[in-house]
Design an enzyme around this catalytic site. Structure first.
Site, PDB file in Angstrom:
ATOM      1  N   ALA A 110       1.025  -0.843   0.122  1.00 15.83           N
ATOM      2  CA  ALA A 110      -0.149  -0.213  -0.074  1.00 15.83           C
ATOM      3  C   ALA A 110       1.129   0.939   0.115  1.00 15.83           C
ATOM      4  O   ALA A 110       0.734   1.957  -0.828  1.00 15.83           O
ATOM      5  CB  ALA A 110      -0.605   0.221   0.978  1.00 15.83           C
ATOM      6  N   HIS A 111       2.110   0.410   0.561  1.00 17.02           N
ATOM      7  CA  HIS A 111       3.450   2.055   0.365  1.00 17.02           C
ATOM      8  C   HIS A 111       3.612   2.644  -1.053  1.00 17.02           C
ATOM      9  O   HIS A 111       3.186   3.737  -0.948  1.00 17.02           O
ATOM     10  CB  HIS A 111       3.826   1.917   1.392  1.00 17.02           C
ATOM     11  CG  HIS A 111       3.716   2.025   2.595  1.00 17.02           C
ATOM     12  ND1 HIS A 111       3.255   1.844   4.228  1.00 17.02           N
ATOM     13  CD2 HIS A 111       4.588   3.628   3.733  1.00 17.02           C
ATOM     14  CE1 HIS A 111       3.519   2.366   5.171  1.00 17.02           C
ATOM     15  NE2 HIS A 111       3.932   3.808   4.803  1.00 17.02           N
ATOM     16  N   ARG A 112       3.429   1.590  -1.138  1.00 18.82           N
ATOM     17  CA  ARG A 112       4.834   1.506  -2.399  1.00 18.82           C
ATOM     18  C   ARG A 112       3.316   2.632  -3.669  1.00 18.82           C
ATOM     19  O   ARG A 112       3.521   3.079  -4.309  1.00 18.82           O
ATOM     20  CB  ARG A 112       4.413   0.007  -3.557  1.00 18.82           C
ATOM     21  CG  ARG A 112       5.402   0.944  -4.614  1.00 18.82           C
ATOM     22  CD  ARG A 112       5.959  -0.866  -5.280  1.00 18.82           C
ATOM     23  NE  ARG A 112       7.189  -1.123  -4.714  1.00 18.82           N
ATOM     24  CZ  ARG A 112       7.060  -2.204  -4.358  1.00 18.82           C
ATOM     25  NH1 ARG A 112       6.597  -3.714  -4.130  1.00 18.82           N
ATOM     26  NH2 ARG A 112       8.353  -2.104  -3.664  1.00 18.82           N
ATOM     27  N   GLU A 149       8.610   5.586   3.900  1.00 17.51           N
ATOM     28  CA  GLU A 149       8.355   6.092   4.690  1.00 17.51           C
ATOM     29  C   GLU A 149       8.662   7.689   5.197  1.00 17.51           C
ATOM     30  O   GLU A 149       7.383   8.655   5.063  1.00 17.51           O
ATOM     31  CB  GLU A 149       8.649   6.033   6.325  1.00 17.51           C
ATOM     32  CG  GLU A 149       7.476   6.213   6.958  1.00 17.51           C
ATOM     33  CD  GLU A 149       5.804   5.616   6.660  1.00 17.51           C
ATOM     34  OE1 GLU A 149       5.273   5.642   5.798  1.00 17.51           O
ATOM     35  OE2 GLU A 149       6.719   3.910   7.240  1.00 17.51           O
TER      36      GLU A 149
END
Ligand code: SF4
Lengths: 201, 294
Positions: A37-39, A91
């Site tokens: 989900a970060h990517r 992050e």
């Protein structure tokens, strides 16, 4: 060690007050995001595509929850934190792009994230590893789930939480990192331990 | 009832007990740690753990979302009939518990990365057999969490360094593990045998209650010495600092080859789950770790 109850959206000013070892409880909206989900969120950002919701002032939780569906409604059964270091590569960009104010996980994060938190005004809240029911009980409502094609653990879950915590501020927005401090102390303690055990270094 | 059915039912109950209720000795050790912890931050973590344990009991839900890899230890009386059916019964119990408790599906094929979805697969659940005299069957389950498994190690020490080499090895292993295995931990330590024997003994040592030191006073002394030493690291609950890094140290050993000194350290996290029961020849069942049943 001060205790704060924060409501989302959280302002930069509120974040700047926090120091390592403080304890916070969060009420409001938080999302889950693990590696994938970060990517994806960062890809969206690069392409100028909006995210499913505005993350400014919210908390992002490193967690792959165990959920069940009752009728049309999702319910969080267990929602302990996952190891945060895996998200270290994303992050700093994530904080910069979306202005999240609290990052929640276990095990701590590194220098790059610590620097980004100081620069943009965010903190890392350590949630007790394995305390999955404690977390699940603070999730009062699952508002929705996005990107379910990534699988349930990797999807972006949007939670409404009430007094979610305790979260120990382990990285504050002034460049302090409790995990790195503890590691340094442990290095210093090694000599005492060796002495006690009659060992040579 | 047939042995296969009895074993399946008992194993299902043990799985359920294990993931929801921590054994009494672990709970007591955590309570004591909470009282004695001097770091305020460390205390918040132990408090969260104790609250979580209580909530899990109240809502009959697994203490931790990672319900582990399922490992069984079986002490089979040589006179028990139908031992060939037990493996199947334990596999069925695991599948059922995965669905009904529920457990998180944690069995992945390392080639295809596919999750079987029911906690079973080649060699999983893993069965450790021991044949003993008699006609009863003792079953133990250890749902083993991944975070603490990731820091388990075996090593080859220098025989000339003797026990000092072991002490150094353990201290360095705990320091390196840091916050990763969700401290406070329990350490299973073993020396001798070979690499395979050492890690097997170390892991099995995690089953020994925290209230029972090794019966050999010399080893019991070493357990205590290592416990005190690793708690001087200051890693503390969840690696946030404090004096509770390890709740207990259990040491086992096997004789070693003159030229080798294998050693192993197995970690269990605070969610140190285990449950045992004895099935008697007449089909009656005694639950040994969780006396109240499920
Ligand atoms: S290490 Fe243990 S307590 Fe921590 S998440 Fe894994 S199973 Fe749970």
């Amino acid at each position: 060690m001060a205790v704060y109850h924060l409501k989302t959206p959280i302002s930069e000013e509120e974040i700047r007050k926090l120091k390592v070892n403080d304890v916070i409880y969060i009420t409001g909206t938080m999302i889950t995001a693990r590696d994938q989900a970060h990517r994806r969120a960062l890809e969206y950002f690069k392409q100028g595509k909006p995210l499913p919701l505005n993350l400014e002032g919210l908390a992002v939780f490193h967690c792959g929850p165990v959920v069940k569906k009752e009728g049309e409604k999702w319910i969080a059964v267990a929602a302990g934190p996952t190891t945060s270091t895996r998200m270290d590569i994303f992050e700093d960009e994530f904080i910069k792009a979306f202005k999240v104010r609290v990052v929640i996980g276990k095990g701590g994060m590194g220098k790059k994230t610590t620097d980004a938190m100081a620069k943009y005004g965010a903190v890392y809240g350590a949630f007790t590893g394995g305390a999955a029911i404690l977390a699940a009980k603070a999730i009062k409502n699952i508002r929705s789930v996005e990107w379910l094609d990534l699988g349930t653990p990797e999807a972006m879950w949007i939670f409404e939480v009430e007094d979610f915590g305790p979260l120990v501020v382990a990285i504050d927005s002034h460049g302090n990192n409790l995990f790195l401090d503890v590691q340094k102390k442990v290095e210093e303690n090694r000599q005492k331990i060796y002495q006690k055990l009659g060992l040579s270094l | 009832m047939e042995i296969e059915k009895i074993v399946e039912n008992v194993a299902f109950n043990l799985l359920k007990q294990a993931v929801i209720y921590l054994p009494e000795d672990v709970k007591q050790a955590l309570k004591k740690a909470y009282e004695e912890e001097t770091s305020e931050t460390g205390k918040t973590q132990l408090k969260a753990i104790l609250d979580n344990i209580e909530l899990a009991e109240k809502y009959q839900a697994p203490i931790c979302q990672d319900t582990g890899t399922i490992i069984f230890y079986i002490k089979a009386g040589s006179e028990v009939k139908g031992l060939e059916k037990i493996e199947n019964a334990l596999i069925n119990a695991t599948k059922r518990a995965t669905k009904e408790v529920p457990l998180r599906p944690n069995a992945v094929n390392p080639f295809t990365q596919k999750n079987s979805g029911d906690n079973t697969g080649r060699f999983i659940p893993f069965l450790n057999w021991e044949i003993v005299p008699g006609n009863s069957l003792e079953l133990t389950v250890m749902p083993k969490g991944g975070g603490s498994e990731n820091v388990c190690v075996t090593g080859m020490l220098v025989p000339g360094e003797g026990i000092n080499g072991l002490k150094k090895f353990v201290v360095e292993t705990v320091i390196k593990a840091g916050a990763k295995p969700c401290p406070p931990n329990i350490l299973g330590i073993a020396m001798g045998g070979g690499t395979d024997i050492a890690i097997k003994l170390a892991k099995k040592a995690l089953l020994r209650p925290l209230t029972e030191p090794n019966p050999d006073p010399e080893i019991a002394k070493l357990e205590k010495e290592i416990l005190e030493a690793v708690n001087m690291t200051g890693i503390g609950p969840m690696g946030l600092g404090g004096k509770t890094t390890v709740l207990g140290v259990n040491i086992e050993y096997a004789y070693r080859h003159p030229a080798s000194f294998p050693a192993a350290v197995a970690f269990n996290c605070w969610a140190a789950r285990r449950a045992s029961a004895r099935i008697n020849a007449d089909g009656t069942v005694e639950y040994l770790t969780h006396k109240k049943g499920v």
